[in-house]
Design an enzyme around this catalytic site. Structure first.
Site, PDB file in Angstrom:
ATOM      1  N   ASP A 145       1.598  -3.805   0.621  1.00 60.66           N
ATOM      2  CA  ASP A 145       1.053  -2.543   1.096  1.00 60.66           C
ATOM      3  C   ASP A 145       1.311  -2.531   2.604  1.00 60.66           C
ATOM      4  O   ASP A 145       1.718  -3.553   3.172  1.00 60.66           O
ATOM      5  CB  ASP A 145      -0.447  -2.484   0.787  1.00 60.66           C
ATOM      6  CG  ASP A 145      -1.101  -1.238   1.346  1.00 60.66           C
ATOM      7  OD1 ASP A 145      -0.599  -0.135   1.091  1.00 60.66           O
ATOM      8  OD2 ASP A 145      -2.109  -1.379   2.064  1.00 60.66           O
ATOM      9  N   ASP A 160      -0.515  -0.009   5.448  1.00 59.36           N
ATOM     10  CA  ASP A 160      -1.628   0.341   6.331  1.00 59.36           C
ATOM     11  C   ASP A 160      -2.811  -0.594   6.129  1.00 59.36           C
ATOM     12  O   ASP A 160      -3.331  -0.731   5.024  1.00 59.36           O
ATOM     13  CB  ASP A 160      -2.063   1.788   6.075  1.00 59.36           C
ATOM     14  CG  ASP A 160      -0.952   2.778   6.392  1.00 59.36           C
ATOM     15  OD1 ASP A 160      -0.507   2.807   7.548  1.00 59.36           O
ATOM     16  OD2 ASP A 160      -0.528   3.508   5.476  1.00 59.36           O
TER      17      ASP A 160
END
Length: 219
Positions: free
Chosen positions: A8, A10
């Site tokens: 991922d 953020d």
């Protein structure tokens, strides 16, 4: 056997969650509303339009989710362009270890592709990730597994040969629905949330080692 690690972005690779929080707080305050941590946690990890739908409904705003998203994106973009950003601790070392071990790397993020490309470029990581899948590439956002299943397909791998690194509960749900292993590195906004579906939880990427990955997937 793990053949690829899917990141991922953020809140995991970079602290852009602080920028998102600052931007959405400005949008809320402009309308006399308060943006709470609880609301932040409900929105975190989701596609932009979905998160802004939650924002609109919770704060009972008149604007459409798309209008709110465009306003947030403009503020976020300004913050990103004006700020010095650094990889979160452990990221570069982990990427180096995975590369040396021949483990493939990919990104699967709910963010817009343009934001992902800016961050990857500013970190000097162009070419580091074999596959990048953004929120622009899927119809359904996390916790739907589509983004992780699409990443696996583009890598040409079975989901069981992929390990996901996440920081948000919706991302963990998506990874597990996809049939992948998942390690969670909570960020400052997701600390204390329910990560019971994850295979393990660590304090930061500094704790993610090849030994941990091997022991986790072979146990």
């Amino acid at each position: 056997m793990i053949e690829a690690v899917i990141f991922d972005m953020d809140g995991l690779m970079v602290d852009t969650e602080s920028f998102y929080t600052q931007a959405i707080t400005e949008v809320a305050n402009k309308r006399g509303r308060e943006f709470t941590l609880k609301l932040k946690q409900e929105m975190m990890g989701r596609q932009g339009i979905e998160s802004m739908t939650i924002f609109k409904e919770q704060l009972e705003l008149e604007e459409t989710p798309l209008e709110l998203l465009e306003e947030r994106s403009k503020i976020f973009g300004g913050l990103l362009n004006a700020s010095r950003i650094e990889p979160l601790p452990g990221l570069l070392k982990l990427l180096d270890e995975l590369r040396k071990e021949g483990i493939r790397r990919a990104i699967a993020s709910s963010s817009k592709r343009c934001w992902i490309e800016i961050i990857v470029s500013r970190f000097g990581l162009d070419g580091e990730f074999e596959v990048i899948v953004s929120g622009d590439d899927v119809r359904y956002g996390k916790p739907d597994p589509e983004i992780y299943l699409l990443t696996a397909r583009r890598l040409g791998l079975s989901p069981e040969n992929c390990l996901v690194l996440e920081d948000a509960p919706v991302g963990v749900i998506a990874a597990k629905k996809a049939g992948m292993y998942c390690i969670v590195c909570p960020n400052q906004f997701s600390q204390g949330l329910d990560f019971s579906l994850a295979d393990t939880v660590v304090n930061s990427l500094e704790d993610v080692t090849l030994n941990l990955i091997t022991n986790l997937t072979e146990s």
